[in-house]
Design a protein around this motif. Structure first.
Motif, PDB file in Angstrom:
ATOM      1  N   GLY A  48       0.728  -1.156   0.387  1.00  0.00           N
ATOM      2  CA  GLY A  48      -0.190   0.028  -0.055  1.00  0.00           C
ATOM      3  C   GLY A  48       0.979   1.376  -0.002  1.00  0.00           C
ATOM      4  O   GLY A  48       1.836   1.248   0.718  1.00  0.00           O
ATOM      5  N   ASP A  49       0.654   1.988  -0.934  1.00  0.00           N
ATOM      6  CA  ASP A  49       1.476   3.315  -1.117  1.00  0.00           C
ATOM      7  C   ASP A  49       1.428   4.093   0.280  1.00  0.00           C
ATOM      8  O   ASP A  49       2.523   4.802   0.504  1.00  0.00           O
ATOM      9  CB  ASP A  49       1.087   4.239  -2.305  1.00  0.00           C
ATOM     10  N   ASP A  50       0.272   4.168   1.101  1.00  0.00           N
ATOM     11  CA  ASP A  50       0.171   4.997   2.087  1.00  0.00           C
ATOM     12  C   ASP A  50       0.443   4.444   3.204  1.00  0.00           C
ATOM     13  O   ASP A  50       0.004   4.784   4.392  1.00  0.00           O
ATOM     14  CB  ASP A  50      -1.221   5.542   2.118  1.00  0.00           C
ATOM     15  N   ARG A  51       1.025   3.018   3.437  1.00  0.00           N
ATOM     16  CA  ARG A  51       1.101   2.450   4.599  1.00  0.00           C
ATOM     17  C   ARG A  51       2.890   2.272   4.821  1.00  0.00           C
ATOM     18  O   ARG A  51       3.562   2.219   4.184  1.00  0.00           O
ATOM     19  CB  ARG A  51       0.787   0.934   4.130  1.00  0.00           C
ATOM     20  N   VAL A  52       3.033   2.339   6.183  1.00  0.00           N
ATOM     21  CA  VAL A  52       4.301   2.241   6.623  1.00  0.00           C
ATOM     22  C   VAL A  52       4.259   1.145   7.779  1.00  0.00           C
ATOM     23  O   VAL A  52       3.619   1.188   8.580  1.00  0.00           O
ATOM     24  CB  VAL A  52       4.800   3.423   7.373  1.00  0.00           C
ATOM     25  N   ALA A  66       4.266  -3.763  13.063  1.00  0.00           N
ATOM     26  CA  ALA A  66       3.132  -2.972  12.977  1.00  0.00           C
ATOM     27  C   ALA A  66       3.112  -2.293  11.966  1.00  0.00           C
ATOM     28  O   ALA A  66       3.915  -2.056  10.867  1.00  0.00           O
ATOM     29  CB  ALA A  66       3.145  -1.667  14.186  1.00  0.00           C
ATOM     30  N   TYR A  67       1.820  -1.511  11.585  1.00  0.00           N
ATOM     31  CA  TYR A  67       1.404  -0.806  10.271  1.00  0.00           C
ATOM     32  C   TYR A  67       0.805   0.388  10.879  1.00  0.00           C
ATOM     33  O   TYR A  67       0.184   0.443  11.847  1.00  0.00           O
ATOM     34  CB  TYR A  67       0.865  -1.561   8.951  1.00  0.00           C
ATOM     35  N   ASN A  81      -4.749   4.928  11.137  1.00  0.00           N
ATOM     36  CA  ASN A  81      -5.114   3.686  11.580  1.00  0.00           C
ATOM     37  C   ASN A  81      -3.905   2.768  11.502  1.00  0.00           C
ATOM     38  O   ASN A  81      -2.872   2.964  11.225  1.00  0.00           O
ATOM     39  CB  ASN A  81      -5.948   3.151  10.322  1.00  0.00           C
ATOM     40  N   ALA A  82      -3.709   1.917  12.647  1.00  0.00           N
ATOM     41  CA  ALA A  82      -2.577   1.298  12.754  1.00  0.00           C
ATOM     42  C   ALA A  82      -3.033  -0.162  13.232  1.00  0.00           C
ATOM     43  O   ALA A  82      -4.303  -0.551  13.906  1.00  0.00           O
ATOM     44  CB  ALA A  82      -1.496   1.815  13.963  1.00  0.00           C
TER      45      ALA A  82
END
Length: 163
Positions: A48-52, A66-67, A81-82
């Motif tokens: 996901g481009d918006d996910r770390v 964790a994300y 959101n995590a």
């Protein structure tokens, strides 16, 4: 316990996978099918481009993941959101709390104004206690929204805190 945290890379998936498959396989906290395979798990957790994605380390061993991502696109992207997973052998020692504090700090640094969990299973009392102790509130409950593999239909809570 000396724990470190860092952003994960694609190469970390092989070390994250045993945690993911164990937690998901328990069928009591995440809605992913308990038999989710390696590639599908990687897609769900890592892409996901918006996910770390982050990892928790004891020495060189990945013991948690964790994300962090926007809860919604566009006009809702100011709320994070995590999700977290900790290996069973490292639960109950404060690692989850420290990891949560780290990711919440990363969310603040990234400019998020709040954090929302969309689906905290009501039977996951340890997680609910942790989130409440970190300032989250249950802002809604959806009855029978989760099919717990051992307890059957279970409510989920939506939890929120401002950052």
């Amino acid at each position: 316990m000396n724990v470190g945290f860092r952003q994960a890379s694609a190469a970390d998936w092989s070390a994250i996978w045993p945690i993911f498959t164990t937690v998901v396989g328990e069928g009591d906290t995440y809605p992913y099918p308990p038999d989710t395979g390696f590639e599908e798990g990687r897609r769900l957790w890592m892409e996901g481009d918006d996910r770390v994605v982050f990892v928790a380390l004891v020495g060189d061993e990945v013991v948690g993941t964790a994300y962090l991502r926007p809860n919604q696109p566009g006009l809702g992207d100011h709320v994070a959101n995590a999700g977290w997973m900790v290996s069973p052998g490292h639960r109950g020692h404060g690692l989850g709390r420290r990891f949560a504090e780290y990711v919440i700090a990363q969310a603040k640094f990234a400019g998020y104004q709040g954090m929302q969990f969309n689906s905290v299973v009501a039977s996951n009392e340890a997680a609910i206690r942790l989130w409440e102790s970190l300032g989250f509130e249950i802002v809604g409950t959806v009855p029978d929204a989760f099919r717990h593999t051992k307890l059957g239909p279970m409510a989920i809570h939506v939890m929120y805190r401002p950052l």
